[in-house]
Design a protein around this motif. Structure first.
Motif, PDB file in Angstrom:
ATOM      1  N   GLU B 245       0.814  -1.216   0.000  1.00  0.00           N
ATOM      2  CA  GLU B 245       0.000   0.000   0.000  1.00  0.00           C
ATOM      3  C   GLU B 245       0.849   1.268   0.000  1.00  0.00           C
ATOM      4  OE1 GLU B 245      -3.076  -0.024   2.946  1.00  0.00           O
ATOM      5  OE2 GLU B 245      -3.620  -2.097   2.459  1.00  0.00           O
ATOM      6  N   ASN B 246       2.128   1.139   0.343  1.00  0.00           N
ATOM      7  CA  ASN B 246       3.001   2.315   0.379  1.00  0.00           C
ATOM      8  C   ASN B 246       3.929   2.424  -0.820  1.00  0.00           C
ATOM      9  OD1 ASN B 246       2.000   3.085   2.971  1.00  0.00           O
ATOM     10  ND2 ASN B 246       3.205   1.412   3.837  1.00  0.00           N
ATOM     11  N   THR B 247       3.880   1.460  -1.736  1.00  0.00           N
ATOM     12  CA  THR B 247       4.702   1.571  -2.942  1.00  0.00           C
ATOM     13  C   THR B 247       3.789   1.991  -4.093  1.00  0.00           C
ATOM     14  OG1 THR B 247       4.354  -0.767  -3.446  1.00  0.00           O
ATOM     15  CG2 THR B 247       6.349  -0.200  -2.255  1.00  0.00           C
ATOM     16  N   THR B 248       4.269   2.930  -4.888  1.00  0.00           N
ATOM     17  CA  THR B 248       3.467   3.374  -6.029  1.00  0.00           C
ATOM     18  C   THR B 248       3.901   2.592  -7.276  1.00  0.00           C
ATOM     19  OG1 THR B 248       5.038   5.057  -6.715  1.00  0.00           O
ATOM     20  CG2 THR B 248       3.384   5.724  -5.064  1.00  0.00           C
ATOM     21  N   PRO B 249       3.034   2.538  -8.281  1.00  0.00           N
ATOM     22  CA  PRO B 249       3.427   1.870  -9.530  1.00  0.00           C
ATOM     23  C   PRO B 249       4.649   2.520 -10.166  1.00  0.00           C
ATOM     24  CG  PRO B 249       1.066   2.402  -9.531  1.00  0.00           C
ATOM     25  CD  PRO B 249       1.654   3.043  -8.313  1.00  0.00           C
ATOM     26  N   VAL B 250       4.839   3.800  -9.933  1.00  0.00           N
ATOM     27  CA  VAL B 250       5.956   4.505 -10.547  1.00  0.00           C
ATOM     28  C   VAL B 250       7.263   4.068  -9.903  1.00  0.00           C
ATOM     29  CG1 VAL B 250       6.787   6.759 -11.323  1.00  0.00           C
ATOM     30  CG2 VAL B 250       4.352   6.451 -10.792  1.00  0.00           C
ATOM     31  N   SER B 251       7.299   4.071  -8.565  1.00  0.00           N
ATOM     32  CA  SER B 251       8.522   3.651  -7.893  1.00  0.00           C
ATOM     33  C   SER B 251       8.774   2.158  -8.100  1.00  0.00           C
ATOM     34  CB  SER B 251       8.482   4.001  -6.401  1.00  0.00           C
ATOM     35  OG  SER B 251       7.409   3.362  -5.771  1.00  0.00           O
ATOM     36  N   ALA B 252       7.721   1.384  -8.281  1.00  0.00           N
ATOM     37  CA  ALA B 252       7.872  -0.063  -8.502  1.00  0.00           C
ATOM     38  C   ALA B 252       8.313  -0.400  -9.921  1.00  0.00           C
ATOM     39  CB  ALA B 252       6.563  -0.775  -8.184  1.00  0.00           C
ATOM     40  N   GLY B 253       8.400   0.627 -10.788  1.00  0.00           N
ATOM     41  CA  GLY B 253       8.837   0.361 -12.161  1.00  0.00           C
ATOM     42  C   GLY B 253       7.769  -0.317 -13.002  1.00  0.00           C
ATOM     43  N   LEU B 254       6.504  -0.020 -12.704  1.00  0.00           N
ATOM     44  CA  LEU B 254       5.402  -0.655 -13.424  1.00  0.00           C
ATOM     45  C   LEU B 254       4.675   0.336 -14.339  1.00  0.00           C
ATOM     46  CD1 LEU B 254       4.008  -2.795 -10.452  1.00  0.00           C
ATOM     47  CD2 LEU B 254       5.545  -3.534 -12.286  1.00  0.00           C
ATOM     48  N   LEU B 255       5.391   1.400 -14.721  1.00  0.00           N
ATOM     49  CA  LEU B 255       4.770   2.415 -15.581  1.00  0.00           C
ATOM     50  C   LEU B 255       4.286   1.843 -16.908  1.00  0.00           C
ATOM     51  CD1 LEU B 255       6.677   5.809 -15.500  1.00  0.00           C
ATOM     52  CD2 LEU B 255       4.301   5.277 -14.979  1.00  0.00           C
ATOM     53  N   TRP B 256       4.957   0.793 -17.369  1.00  0.00           N
ATOM     54  CA  TRP B 256       4.579   0.157 -18.635  1.00  0.00           C
ATOM     55  C   TRP B 256       3.127  -0.328 -18.591  1.00  0.00           C
ATOM     56  CZ3 TRP B 256       3.160  -4.907 -17.907  1.00  0.00           C
ATOM     57  CH2 TRP B 256       3.630  -5.530 -16.736  1.00  0.00           C
TER      58      TRP B 256
END
Lengths: 124, 369
Positions: B245-256
């Motif tokens: 819940e504290n990790t964003t898709p951007v920081s997780a490298g899931l922008l694709w």
């Protein structure tokens, strides 16, 4: 002297006042494929029950405790390149460390081969 | 723990016992962590042949309604509307802070969506679907179906014996097919980095179908232990570890997984935070980490910079059987996220040298048709 075991599945054999320590065949079966062993530093003095080593399998890290107190005289550096010796020959070439025994009476409450066999059968 | 403190069993539980599976509690289920071969052999068998995994603990959900793709886009930032019938996509449920509530796979089936969610999140996810889609979509939980994965370079040839149509399915597509006469939902997908399928099977036919698949000499049963080491080598995230819940898709490298249209239109929970991070870069970034030497760095191992400052944490780490070396992933400040950046891993109080590497650690081998 013959081999003795702890309830945490460490084994110890004694020659004069030097104990050789490792984990049992039963323990290595439970651990699965050993991929890394962190052995203690030579010269460190451990109390009985202190963390002696850490065994890493693919899945998890497990602590190994000193079955007897004393100064670490020698460690099995071969485990660095061949940690699988713990699986293949747990009670032989898979030994972890040799310890200069500080108090031989600490051996008294360890299990002999027959008692350990009975103990592990009860864990199934 | 409430009334569900009793662990559940999948339709394949008795088969796991018969195969010598070592059963452990996982996400409320009694699941096999390994079989007698052990994690190392199971892992390598999957990379070289084919492995069969029970993933029935995961949630299988059907969402139907006038336009379920439009409806579910209120909950995920993925482009679901553009999926054609038979196509599927990886996405995630986000919260208002831009964090990730779960990651999931959404399949467009033409008349409805077929959604597979993580076991540990499924009750919460289903409640969220029901609450947020009330009045526009119906949420049906498929408790009557098992889910298995067959993964590895020989998965396609094994499964094609039971239905040759599976051979030409491209990666991330769905078909309803009979496998050995059993009506199945078949997707060409998985969680190992290998080619393979996930197969949804009626519970009462799951054991017999799995036994037929296991009869092939190329196929071995694989437990959750190797499932984890396989997905780690493939650089794939595990919810609750690499994502939360504290990790964003951007920081997780899931922008694709967030399309141009969704970035322009927004309309998903946490859009403000996520779009801001896309524009201005996140503070932290998920990276692959290669430790020097053989000592694995497990989850929660602290990551230090070369001056010894603690800058991040390992979120998944272990030993990679394919590489015969430890690998890890974790979050580091953006400025330390470039490949080859040296780092230190604080393993049991000792600093061990490591460096940032590109993921996957082991090349993915999906079938693109």
């Amino acid at each position: 002297m013959s081999i003795k075991y702890t309830k945490d599945h460490e084994w110890v054999t004694v020659e004069d006042d030097i104990a050789t320590v490792g984990v049992s065949v039963y323990a290595q079966e439970q651990l699965g494929d050993v991929v890394f062993v962190e052995v203690p530093e030579v010269g460190r003095t451990l109390d009985k029950g202190d963390e002696l080593a850490v065994v890493e399998s693919v899945k998890a890290a497990s602590e190994v405790y000193a079955p007897i107190g004393g100064e670490v005289l020698e460690v099995n550096n071969d485990l660095e390149d061949n940690p699988s010796q713990v699986n293949e020959d747990a009670q032989g070439s898979g030994w972890f460390a040799k310890v200069k025994i500080s108090d031989a009476s600490e051996l008294d409450d360890l299990m002999d081969e027959a008692a350990y066999k009975e103990y592990t059968e009860g864990l199934a | 723990m409430n009334e569900s403190s009793q662990t559940k069993r999948t339709a394949l539980y008795d088969l796991h016992l018969e195969l010598g599976g070592k059963i452990v509690p996982f996400a409320g289920y009694d699941m096999p962590v390994q079989y007698p071969d052990g994690i190392m052999k199971e892992h390598l068998h999957t990379r070289e042949n084919a492995g069969l995994f029970d993933v029935s603990h995961m949630g299988q959900v059907v969402i139907s309604g006038a336009n379920p793709a439009t409806s579910i886009e209120k909950l995920v930032p993925g482009d679901i509307q553009s999926l054609k019938a038979g196509e599927m996509r990886y996405s995630f449920l986000t919260n208002e802070a831009g964090g990730i509530l779960d990651d999931l796979i959404i399949t467009q089936r033409g008349n409805d969506l077929f959604v597979v969610v993580n076991a540990g999140c499924k009750d919460q996810d289903i409640a969220l679907f029901k609450e947020k889609l009330a009045g526009e979509a119906e949420v049906i939980v498929l408790d009557d179906r098992a889910l298995v994965a067959i993964q590895g370079p020989k998965a396609a040839s094994v499964l094609a014996r039971y239905n040759p149509d599976v051979a030409t399915m491209p990666f991330m597509t769905y078909r309803e097919l009979e496998i050995a006469g059993v009506p199945c939902f078949v997707t060409r997908s998985g969680y190992t980095g290998e080619d393979g399928y996930e197969i949804s099977i009626p519970n009462d036919q799951a054991v017999s179908l799995c036994k037929q698949l296991l009869a092939g000499s190329e196929v071995a049963p694989i437990g959750l232990g190797a499932r984890d080491s396989l997905r780690l080598e493939a650089g794939l995230c595990l919810y609750g570890y690499d994502l939360n819940e504290n990790t964003t898709p951007v920081s997780a490298g899931l922008l694709w997984a967030i399309s141009k249209r969704r970035r322009e239109e927004g309309g998903f929970p946490g859009e403000k935070v996520i779009l801001e991070e896309i524009a201005n870069k996140p503070k932290m970034k998920r990276v692959g980490i290669l430790p020097e030497g053989r000592a694995p760095a497990r989850e929660h191992t602290e990551i230090a910079d070369m001056d010894g400052n603690i800058v991040g944490e390992v979120t998944s780490g272990g030993f990679a059987p394919t590489l015969q070396a430890p690998v890890a992933m974790g979050y580091v400040p953006l400025e330390l996220s470039k490949p080859d950046t040296p780092l230190q891993l604080m393993v049991r109080g000792k600093a061990r040298a490591a460096k940032v590497v590109k993921m996957p650690f082991v090349e993915q081998r999906y079938y693109r048709g």
